[in-house]
Write a protein that holds these residues in place. Sequence first.
Motif, short mmCIF file in Angstrom:
data_model
loop_
_atom_site.label_atom_id
_atom_site.label_comp_id
_atom_site.label_asym_id
_atom_site.label_seq_id
_atom_site.Cartn_x
_atom_site.Cartn_y
_atom_site.Cartn_z
N ARG A 50 10.57 -0.44 -2.65
CA ARG A 50 11.46 -1.44 -2.07
C ARG A 50 11.32 -2.78 -2.79
NH1 ARG A 50 16.03 -1.64 -0.51
NH2 ARG A 50 15.66 0.20 0.74
N ILE A 51 10.09 -3.16 -3.13
CA ILE A 51 9.85 -4.40 -3.88
C ILE A 51 10.53 -4.32 -5.24
CG2 ILE A 51 8.05 -5.75 -5.04
CD1 ILE A 51 6.21 -5.01 -2.64
N ARG A 52 10.38 -3.18 -5.90
CA ARG A 52 11.00 -2.98 -7.21
C ARG A 52 12.52 -3.10 -7.12
NH1 ARG A 52 8.41 1.78 -8.23
NH2 ARG A 52 10.32 2.96 -7.92
N GLN A 53 13.11 -2.44 -6.13
CA GLN A 53 14.56 -2.47 -5.96
C GLN A 53 15.05 -3.88 -5.63
OE1 GLN A 53 14.96 0.49 -2.86
NE2 GLN A 53 15.75 2.01 -4.30
N ASN B 256 13.69 -6.77 -6.39
CA ASN B 256 13.63 -7.64 -7.57
C ASN B 256 14.77 -7.37 -8.52
OD1 ASN B 256 11.39 -9.07 -6.80
ND2 ASN B 256 9.95 -7.65 -7.76
N ALA B 257 15.10 -6.10 -8.73
CA ALA B 257 16.20 -5.76 -9.63
C ALA B 257 17.52 -6.28 -9.08
CB ALA B 257 16.26 -4.24 -9.83
N LYS B 258 17.74 -6.10 -7.79
CA LYS B 258 18.98 -6.57 -7.15
C LYS B 258 19.08 -8.09 -7.18
CE LYS B 258 21.05 -3.97 -3.31
NZ LYS B 258 21.91 -3.19 -4.09
N ARG B 259 17.95 -8.76 -6.96
CA ARG B 259 17.93 -10.22 -6.96
C ARG B 259 18.33 -10.78 -8.33
NH1 ARG B 259 14.19 -13.82 -8.42
NH2 ARG B 259 12.65 -12.19 -8.72
N LEU B 260 17.79 -10.19 -9.39
CA LEU B 260 18.13 -10.63 -10.74
C LEU B 260 19.61 -10.40 -11.04
CD1 LEU B 260 15.03 -9.42 -12.76
CD2 LEU B 260 15.66 -11.76 -12.18
N HIS B 261 20.11 -9.25 -10.62
CA HIS B 261 21.52 -8.91 -10.81
C HIS B 261 22.41 -9.91 -10.08
CE1 HIS B 261 25.23 -6.61 -9.82
NE2 HIS B 261 25.09 -6.19 -11.07
N ASN C 73 0.80 -1.22 0.00
CA ASN C 73 0.00 0.00 0.00
C ASN C 73 0.84 1.27 0.00
OD1 ASN C 73 -2.50 -1.32 0.06
ND2 ASN C 73 -2.27 -1.69 2.25
N HIS C 74 2.01 1.22 0.59
CA HIS C 74 2.84 2.43 0.71
C HIS C 74 3.76 2.58 -0.50
CE1 HIS C 74 1.66 3.27 4.83
NE2 HIS C 74 1.70 1.97 5.04
N LYS C 75 4.00 3.83 -0.86
CA LYS C 75 4.90 4.10 -1.98
C LYS C 75 6.28 3.53 -1.72
CE LYS C 75 3.63 8.09 -4.70
NZ LYS C 75 3.98 9.46 -5.06
#
Length: 84
Positions: A10-13, A15-20, A3-5
Motif C-alpha cells: 500500500r505504501i508503494r502504491q 507513493n507511485a500514485k502521489r508522484l503521478h 510489518n505486513h506485506k
Amino acid sequence: MANHKSSIKRIRQTNAKRLHNRYYAKTARNAMKVLRATEDKNEAQALYPKVCSMLDKLAKKHIIHKNKAGNLKSKLAKHVNGLA
C-alpha cells in the motif's frame, strides 16, 4: 517501517500514485499560469479550451475536486473575456 506485506504494498502504491498526481496537477498549474500571463486575447482564447480540458480531466480522476475545477475555469474565463 510497516510489518505486513499488504501495508508495504500500500505504501508503494500510494507513493507511485502521489508522484503521478503531482506531475499532472503541476502541469495544469503551469498551463494556468501561462494563460493568466497572456495579454493577447486571440492567444488566450486558443489556450483556454486546452487548459479547461486539463482541469476537467484532473477533476474526473479525483486529483482535484470538481468544484475547484469549475471555480478555476470560471476565473480563467473572466480573465480571457476581460482582455482587450
